[in-house]
Design a protein around this motif. Structure first.
Motif, mmCIF file in Angstrom:
data_model
loop_
_atom_site.group_PDB
_atom_site.id
_atom_site.type_symbol
_atom_site.label_atom_id
_atom_site.label_comp_id
_atom_site.label_asym_id
_atom_site.label_seq_id
_atom_site.Cartn_x
_atom_site.Cartn_y
_atom_site.Cartn_z
ATOM 1 N N ALA A 83 0.770 -1.206 0.050
ATOM 2 C CA ALA A 83 0.056 -0.043 0.075
ATOM 3 C C ALA A 83 0.936 1.238 -0.011
ATOM 4 C CB ALA A 83 -1.002 0.040 1.208
ATOM 5 N N THR A 84 2.014 1.181 0.553
ATOM 6 C CA THR A 84 2.863 2.659 0.795
ATOM 7 C C THR A 84 4.107 2.298 -0.162
ATOM 8 O OG1 THR A 84 4.360 1.254 2.426
ATOM 9 C CG2 THR A 84 2.633 2.751 3.302
ATOM 10 N N GLY A 85 4.083 1.352 -1.008
ATOM 11 C CA GLY A 85 5.090 1.158 -2.008
ATOM 12 C C GLY A 85 6.516 1.153 -1.564
ATOM 13 N N ARG A 86 6.548 0.643 -0.408
ATOM 14 C CA ARG A 86 7.942 0.276 0.315
ATOM 15 C C ARG A 86 8.574 -0.721 -0.477
ATOM 16 N NH1 ARG A 86 8.530 0.414 6.716
ATOM 17 N NH2 ARG A 86 10.477 -0.547 5.925
ATOM 18 N N TRP A 87 7.834 -1.498 -0.935
ATOM 19 C CA TRP A 87 8.507 -2.857 -1.743
ATOM 20 C C TRP A 87 9.359 -2.565 -2.605
ATOM 21 C CZ3 TRP A 87 7.363 -4.129 -6.798
ATOM 22 C CH2 TRP A 87 6.395 -3.740 -7.410
ATOM 23 N N ARG A 88 9.383 -1.391 -3.293
ATOM 24 C CA ARG A 88 10.005 -0.870 -4.473
ATOM 25 C C ARG A 88 11.248 -0.351 -3.959
ATOM 26 N NH1 ARG A 88 5.083 2.029 -5.848
ATOM 27 N NH2 ARG A 88 3.853 0.724 -7.282
ATOM 28 N N ARG A 89 11.533 -0.338 -2.781
ATOM 29 C CA ARG A 89 12.761 0.585 -2.465
ATOM 30 C C ARG A 89 14.034 -0.195 -2.630
ATOM 31 N NH1 ARG A 89 11.308 3.095 3.504
ATOM 32 N NH2 ARG A 89 9.479 4.458 3.114
ATOM 33 N N SER A 90 14.013 -1.521 -2.513
ATOM 34 C CA SER A 90 15.118 -2.145 -2.597
ATOM 35 C C SER A 90 14.993 -3.960 -2.784
ATOM 36 C CB SER A 90 16.162 -2.136 -1.340
ATOM 37 O OG SER A 90 15.561 -2.885 -0.036
ATOM 38 N N VAL A 91 15.909 -4.401 -3.232
ATOM 39 C CA VAL A 91 15.811 -5.815 -3.433
ATOM 40 C C VAL A 91 15.235 -6.581 -1.963
ATOM 41 C CG1 VAL A 91 16.943 -8.247 -4.065
ATOM 42 C CG2 VAL A 91 17.341 -6.102 -5.399
ATOM 43 N N THR A 92 15.838 -6.158 -0.886
ATOM 44 C CA THR A 92 15.609 -6.755 0.130
ATOM 45 C C THR A 92 14.157 -6.555 0.752
ATOM 46 O OG1 THR A 92 18.015 -6.378 1.090
ATOM 47 C CG2 THR A 92 16.141 -6.683 2.901
ATOM 48 N N GLU A 93 13.961 -5.207 0.663
ATOM 49 C CA GLU A 93 12.187 -5.055 0.734
ATOM 50 C C GLU A 93 11.371 -6.066 -0.332
ATOM 51 O OE1 GLU A 93 10.630 -3.315 2.737
ATOM 52 O OE2 GLU A 93 12.267 -1.588 3.531
ATOM 53 N N ARG A 94 11.707 -5.997 -1.395
ATOM 54 C CA ARG A 94 10.828 -6.922 -2.107
ATOM 55 C C ARG A 94 10.980 -8.447 -1.663
ATOM 56 N NH1 ARG A 94 13.913 -4.170 -6.360
ATOM 57 N NH2 ARG A 94 12.630 -2.426 -7.442
ATOM 58 N N ILE A 95 12.174 -8.795 -1.311
ATOM 59 C CA ILE A 95 12.186 -10.301 -0.697
ATOM 60 C C ILE A 95 11.471 -10.518 0.557
ATOM 61 C CG2 ILE A 95 13.617 -12.054 0.535
ATOM 62 C CD1 ILE A 95 15.908 -11.027 -1.457
ATOM 63 N N PHE A 96 11.537 -9.206 1.349
ATOM 64 C CA PHE A 96 10.527 -9.475 2.503
ATOM 65 C C PHE A 96 9.120 -9.239 2.388
ATOM 66 C CE2 PHE A 96 14.299 -9.907 4.984
ATOM 67 C CZ PHE A 96 13.989 -10.527 6.303
ATOM 68 N N THR A 97 8.713 -8.553 1.370
ATOM 69 C CA THR A 97 7.537 -8.344 0.961
ATOM 70 C C THR A 97 6.966 -9.825 0.825
ATOM 71 O OG1 THR A 97 7.795 -6.011 0.224
ATOM 72 C CG2 THR A 97 5.718 -7.234 -0.410
ATOM 73 N N VAL A 98 7.618 -10.454 -0.091
ATOM 74 C CA VAL A 98 6.992 -11.860 -0.526
ATOM 75 C C VAL A 98 6.787 -12.732 0.849
ATOM 76 C CG1 VAL A 98 7.787 -13.808 -1.642
ATOM 77 C CG2 VAL A 98 8.055 -11.657 -2.875
ATOM 78 N N LEU A 99 8.048 -12.591 1.584
ATOM 79 C CA LEU A 99 8.076 -13.521 2.856
ATOM 80 C C LEU A 99 6.897 -13.019 3.801
ATOM 81 C CD1 LEU A 99 11.803 -13.519 3.676
ATOM 82 C CD2 LEU A 99 10.381 -15.420 2.890
ATOM 83 N N LYS A 100 6.357 -11.795 3.631
ATOM 84 C CA LYS A 100 5.379 -11.396 4.484
ATOM 85 C C LYS A 100 3.984 -11.945 3.893
ATOM 86 C CE LYS A 100 7.828 -7.278 6.519
ATOM 87 N NZ LYS A 100 7.704 -5.869 6.503
#
Length: 448
Positions: A83-100
């Motif tokens: 919702a906030t677009g944080r998943w776009r910030r870095s590869v780590t954020e994308r990985i943890f978004t999937v994990l969440k």
């Protein structure tokens, strides 16, 4: 001059005039905060800090809805980065978004009983959901409400000045970081990290200082140490176990702060604790605390801000605990990964001639997945191996089922790669110190 504006500066120093209201503003919230976070209280035959009693009370009031409460937070945590677009910030954020998102699936499985039977054994989803997720989901927001009492009204600044001569030379952190350390041991690593993140965002810790505190002080609470000690049959030497674990944990931290990667992190920050003139430490601490109390926002505003941050941290942590924790537990139980990792620590355990050297090395490595796993694996071994396991479970600080997701959910700029290196250093150093300590405790117990 009214009674309310009575001058309380007995030294007569210019510009140091404080009303009774300011003094009360320093003392009343601070004393309440200390009572809630640090002073054990016995209720219904159970002795623990008032915050823990509140969490237990909240869980009791929720009854069968506690799991649904946790699920709501987990879903919110998975949706938030999208919702906030944080998943776009870095590869780590994308990985943890999937994990969440995977954490949501794991939570639904835990709550409904759906899914493969191997995931529903007591040491898998039930352990993660009932023993970690629900308590953390309650303690972080509730703790955040009362956190304002500890950190917003001058106590942090006052303690910081008093403990500066101890904290700065030994651990290279400000004196106020002592509060983080005590909050972790007496309350919870999640509360300690909440304090650290709050102070770091306020510019009062550098990136290196915040990383040192997060990876060196934010360990499991005393209450969880009791569970470890019971599992390892160490309650007969509880006092020795507790104080020696505390000592070894902080000695290991004092060493790791002088080694890479912590030693090379950025140490710049906007503000520093005041320099203290010789013989003026108590006076300076008093004035610094009063200055902070006088400038502090209203209690309602502080509570609202801390509760918002606590809720955001809770929704960030919980889905990661479910997914990352489950992956770690599965790897520990069904793959040889941690057996291989244990080979790295075998030279350290073999150095002391311990009969269970290989078993201890391999068990210590499983702590990376979940700090309680080594205790489960080493419960039937000799005293020294059990004692060492109990110490290392706590002094390693970092584990993937909870503390690492907690750290990654803060704004502290420390990568997973650095966390892994720090974990290896902490386990190796802890084993090096805990094994001979275990022999000494055994000798004392026998002679005693």
């Amino acid at each position: 001059m009214s009674h309310q504006d009575k001058i309380l500066d007995s030294t007569g120093a210019p510009g140091r005039r404080y009303s009774l209201k300011t003094v009360l503003r320093l003392f009343v919230p601070s004393v309440l905060g200390i009572l809630i976070f640090f002073v054990p209280l016995t209720l219904a035959g159970r002795t623990t800090i008032p915050l823990d009693h509140m969490v237990s009370g909240a869980r009791y009031l929720l009854g069968g809805l506690d799991g649904w409460y946790a699920l709501v937070l987990i879903v919110a945590g998975a949706v938030y980065p999208l919702a906030t677009g944080r998943w776009r910030r870095s590869v780590t954020e994308r990985i943890f978004t999937v994990l969440k998102l995977l954490g949501v699936v794991a939570a639904v499985m835990a709550l409904s009983g759906w899914g493969p039977a191997l995931l529903h054994t007591p040491d898998m989803l039930p352990f993660l959901f009932d023993k970690l997720v629900i308590p953390v989901g309650l303690i972080v927001p509730i703790g955040a409400i009362f956190l304002a009492l500890l950190i917003s009204y001058g106590l942090l600044e006052l303690i910081g000045i008093l403990l500066q001569p101890v904290m700065r030379p030994i651990w290279r952190t400000p004196g106020k970081s002592a509060i983080d350390a005590v909050a972790s041991f007496v309350g919870s690593y999640s509360i300690g990290l909440l304090i650290t993140n709050r102070v770091y965002k306020a510019g009062q810790y550098s990136a290196r200082e915040a990383a040192i505190i997060a990876t060196g002080f934010s360990t499991v609470s005393v209450t969880f140490m009791v569970i470890v000690a019971k599992t390892l049959d160490l309650m007969a030497v509880w006092n020795l176990y507790f104080w020696l674990t505390l000592l070894i944990t902080f000695v290991v931290t004092a060493i790791t702060v002088r080694l890479p990667p912590l030693a090379r992190m950025d140490d710049e920050k906007p503000g520093n604790e005041p320099e203290v003139a010789r013989g003026r430490r108590l006076t300076t601490a008093w004035y610094t605390g009063l200055d902070a109390a006088r400038e502090a926002p209203s209690l309602a505003r502080s509570v609202a801000l801390n509760f918002k941050e606590g809720l955001l941290m809770a929704i960030s942590i919980l889905p990661s605990i479910m997914s990352v924790g489950l992956i770690g537990l599965l790897l520990a139980k069904y793959t040889p990964l941690f057996d291989w990792l244990g080979l790295v620590f075998y030279p350290v355990t073999a150095l002391w001639g311990l009969d269970e050297a290989m078993q201890l090395a391999q068990a210590a490595s499983t702590g990376f997945a979940e700090m309680f796993l080594p205790a489960l694996l080493m419960g039937d071994t000799g005293f020294v191996a059990r004692f060492t396991t109990g110490v290392v479970s706590v002094s390693e600080v970092l584990f993937f089922s909870a503390s690492i997701p907690c750290i990654l959910s803060t704004t502290i700029p420390i990568s997973i790669g650095r966390i892994v290196v720090i974990w290896f250093l902490r386990v190796a150093l802890s084993l090096l110190l805990a094994i001979p300590t275990g022999y000494a405790v055994m000798a004392l117990a026998v002679n005693g």
